[in-house]
Design a protein around this motif. Structure first.
Motif, PDB file in Angstrom:
ATOM      1  N   GLY A 323       0.819  -1.212   0.000  1.00  0.00           N
ATOM      2  CA  GLY A 323       0.000   0.000   0.000  1.00  0.00           C
ATOM      3  C   GLY A 323       0.849   1.257   0.000  1.00  0.00           C
ATOM      4  O   GLY A 323       0.540   2.234  -0.691  1.00  0.00           O
ATOM      5  N   ARG A 324       1.958   1.219   0.773  1.00  0.00           N
ATOM      6  CA  ARG A 324       2.846   2.392   0.805  1.00  0.00           C
ATOM      7  C   ARG A 324       3.505   2.612  -0.548  1.00  0.00           C
ATOM      8  O   ARG A 324       3.640   3.749  -1.014  1.00  0.00           O
ATOM      9  CB  ARG A 324       3.931   2.215   1.884  1.00  0.00           C
ATOM     10  CG  ARG A 324       3.402   2.160   3.291  1.00  0.00           C
ATOM     11  CD  ARG A 324       4.385   2.727   4.308  1.00  0.00           C
ATOM     12  NE  ARG A 324       5.739   2.217   4.222  1.00  0.00           N
ATOM     13  CZ  ARG A 324       6.184   1.143   4.875  1.00  0.00           C
ATOM     14  NH1 ARG A 324       5.362   0.441   5.641  1.00  0.00           N
ATOM     15  NH2 ARG A 324       7.438   0.766   4.767  1.00  0.00           N
ATOM     16  N   LEU A 325       3.917   1.526  -1.193  1.00  0.00           N
ATOM     17  CA  LEU A 325       4.553   1.659  -2.507  1.00  0.00           C
ATOM     18  C   LEU A 325       3.569   2.203  -3.547  1.00  0.00           C
ATOM     19  O   LEU A 325       3.929   3.064  -4.370  1.00  0.00           O
ATOM     20  CB  LEU A 325       5.107   0.308  -2.961  1.00  0.00           C
ATOM     21  CG  LEU A 325       6.255  -0.259  -2.131  1.00  0.00           C
ATOM     22  CD1 LEU A 325       6.639  -1.654  -2.631  1.00  0.00           C
ATOM     23  CD2 LEU A 325       7.471   0.668  -2.165  1.00  0.00           C
ATOM     24  N   LEU A 326       2.332   1.715  -3.517  1.00  0.00           N
ATOM     25  CA  LEU A 326       1.327   2.219  -4.461  1.00  0.00           C
ATOM     26  C   LEU A 326       1.034   3.689  -4.214  1.00  0.00           C
ATOM     27  O   LEU A 326       0.809   4.456  -5.155  1.00  0.00           O
ATOM     28  CB  LEU A 326       0.041   1.397  -4.342  1.00  0.00           C
ATOM     29  CG  LEU A 326       0.129  -0.051  -4.851  1.00  0.00           C
ATOM     30  CD1 LEU A 326      -1.174  -0.790  -4.552  1.00  0.00           C
ATOM     31  CD2 LEU A 326       0.429  -0.094  -6.336  1.00  0.00           C
ATOM     32  N   GLN A 327       1.047   4.086  -2.946  1.00  0.00           N
ATOM     33  CA  GLN A 327       0.827   5.498  -2.626  1.00  0.00           C
ATOM     34  C   GLN A 327       1.937   6.359  -3.224  1.00  0.00           C
ATOM     35  O   GLN A 327       1.678   7.431  -3.788  1.00  0.00           O
ATOM     36  CB  GLN A 327       0.771   5.679  -1.100  1.00  0.00           C
ATOM     37  CG  GLN A 327       0.460   7.100  -0.648  1.00  0.00           C
ATOM     38  CD  GLN A 327      -0.973   7.492  -0.914  1.00  0.00           C
ATOM     39  OE1 GLN A 327      -1.810   6.627  -1.073  1.00  0.00           O
ATOM     40  NE2 GLN A 327      -1.239   8.787  -0.972  1.00  0.00           N
ATOM     41  N   VAL A 328       3.175   5.884  -3.140  1.00  0.00           N
ATOM     42  CA  VAL A 328       4.295   6.624  -3.734  1.00  0.00           C
ATOM     43  C   VAL A 328       4.137   6.692  -5.248  1.00  0.00           C
ATOM     44  O   VAL A 328       4.334   7.743  -5.872  1.00  0.00           O
ATOM     45  CB  VAL A 328       5.641   5.970  -3.367  1.00  0.00           C
ATOM     46  CG1 VAL A 328       6.789   6.635  -4.127  1.00  0.00           C
ATOM     47  CG2 VAL A 328       5.892   6.063  -1.869  1.00  0.00           C
ATOM     48  N   LEU A 329       3.743   5.590  -5.856  1.00  0.00           N
ATOM     49  CA  LEU A 329       3.636   5.530  -7.322  1.00  0.00           C
ATOM     50  C   LEU A 329       2.473   6.353  -7.851  1.00  0.00           C
ATOM     51  O   LEU A 329       2.416   6.623  -9.055  1.00  0.00           O
ATOM     52  CB  LEU A 329       3.502   4.077  -7.778  1.00  0.00           C
ATOM     53  CG  LEU A 329       4.761   3.218  -7.628  1.00  0.00           C
ATOM     54  CD1 LEU A 329       4.458   1.767  -7.972  1.00  0.00           C
ATOM     55  CD2 LEU A 329       5.888   3.740  -8.517  1.00  0.00           C
TER      56      LEU A 329
END
Length: 374
Positions: A323-329
């Motif tokens: 979820g954190r990675l998708l938020q960054v992307l």
């Protein structure tokens, strides 16, 4: 509330920029969070230049979301965001769609709309052609999009309404202004007959010359084809036709009198690839190819597509790190190193999580295996 603050963000001039606004709302958790953010938080996103942040902070106090809300309530205006289901789907696929539209009336819900454009200073022949084509196509259920201006635009709206059709006037000013003033009765008829008045400009924005090229991109974006009824060589309609060609929309032109300067622009467009039409049937017979033509010219998915897909797609379970990675992307493509730094996780964990996200269809990587994107 999201749409209201999104409209407020767009109303700040100088501001943050249309595309940056949508990215910022994803990064910071909503339009209100962006509108109320301090300079440090905005700079930390790395999505906007420092000068744009300073301009936004200096100018946002002049924009009151409550004032926009009051205007919309009093005037029967809706705010339609790019992520909303009833946002025009063709406009969403354009290269520069407005993050939010002010809409008075009903937007068309159909696969095909035709824009009719041309000179303000037109001849009786041009007015007749615009009215004739707009009326005939309206009787076939095709909504007509135009700019509400005097001349060809007015003739197109009038022809559509006379045929019992639905038409949309895209304005180069706020919806609290009737421009041109002689069309105020026409604008009321458009709304009464289940059409719409549309603008990206908040109330209070005057019809400045600089607004109309931007207005034209919305006319094109809402349409699958653009008909130029009459245009001189230096006509604004030629700008609209060029936008249409760049966006992959079909361009049609009505031929004119070779001795009349108001026909020169149409003839130039025909020479360079626009389709000559002398009956509405020419467009109807070509209509089946509009969607295929647009598909061939649609660019790679944009941040605006991501907003819509994120809203509509079924949820896929992801881990907390995923979820954190998708938020960054959401803010754009990143390298593995950037994802590691921004997520706060270790390199190996990020690498493994990216493989899981790719397998789930939630992330992708370019051919060079360098930049990851949502």
């Amino acid at each position: 509330m999201h749409n209201l603050y999104l409209a407020a963000l767009c109303a700040v001039v100088p501001g943050l920029g249309r595309k940056q606004i949508v990215k910022l709302t994803q990064r910071l958790g909503g339009a209100r969070a962006v509108f109320e953010a301090d300079a440090e938080a905005l700079r930390a996103t790395r999505l906007v230049r420092a000068a744009a942040v300073e301009n936004f902070i200096a100018n946002r106090s002049a924009v009151w979301p409550q004032k926009i809300a009051y205007f919309c309530q009093q005037e029967g205006v809706r705010l339609v965001a790019v992520s909303d289901e009833d946002y025009p789907s063709a406009l969403r696929q354009a290269s520069d769609p407005p993050p939010v539209l002010y809409v008075k009336g009903e937007l068309p819900r159909t696969d095909y709309c035709l824009a009719v454009v041309g000179s303000r200073d037109c001849t009786a022949y041009g007015e007749r052609a615009a009215s004739y084509f707009a009326g005939a196509l309206a009787r076939q259920g095709i909504p007509i999009i135009s700019g509400g201006a005097r001349g060809i635009d007015t003739a197109a709206h009038e022809g559509c309404l006379a045929a019992g059709g639905r038409t949309v006037a895209v304005m180069g000013c706020g919806l609290d202004m009737d421009y041109p003033p002689e069309n105020s009765a026409l604008f009321r008829r458009i709304v009464r007959q289940q059409g719409a008045l549309v603008t990206e400009y908040p109330p209070g924005v005057a019809p400045l010359p600089a607004n109309f090229p931007a207005r034209n991109r919305i006319i094109v974006g809402m349409s699958q084809g653009v008909l130029v009824a009459e245009a001189a060589r230096r006509s604004g309609a030629l700008i609209t036709a060029n936008i249409a060609a760049d966006e992959g929309r079909e361009v049609y032109c009505v031929p004119g009198n070779i001795f009349d300067h108001t026909s020169v622009g149409c003839h130039d467009l025909i020479r360079t690839g626009a389709k000559l039409v002398d009956t509405p049937q020419d467009i109807l017979e070509d209509k089946d190819g509009w969607e295929l033509h647009m598909r061939r010219h649609v660019s790679q998915p944009t941040i605006f597509d991501a907003v819509k897909l994120e809203k509509d797609a079924p949820a896929v379970p992801v881990t907390e790190l995923g979820g954190r990675l998708l938020q960054v992307l959401q803010g754009g493509a990143c390298t593995l190193e950037e994802l590691t730094e921004r997520s706060g996780a270790d390199f190996a964990a990020v690498s493994m999580e990216l493989l899981e996200l790719q397998a789930a269809g939630l992330a992708d990587v370019d051919q060079a295996q360098r930049y990851y994107r949502r």
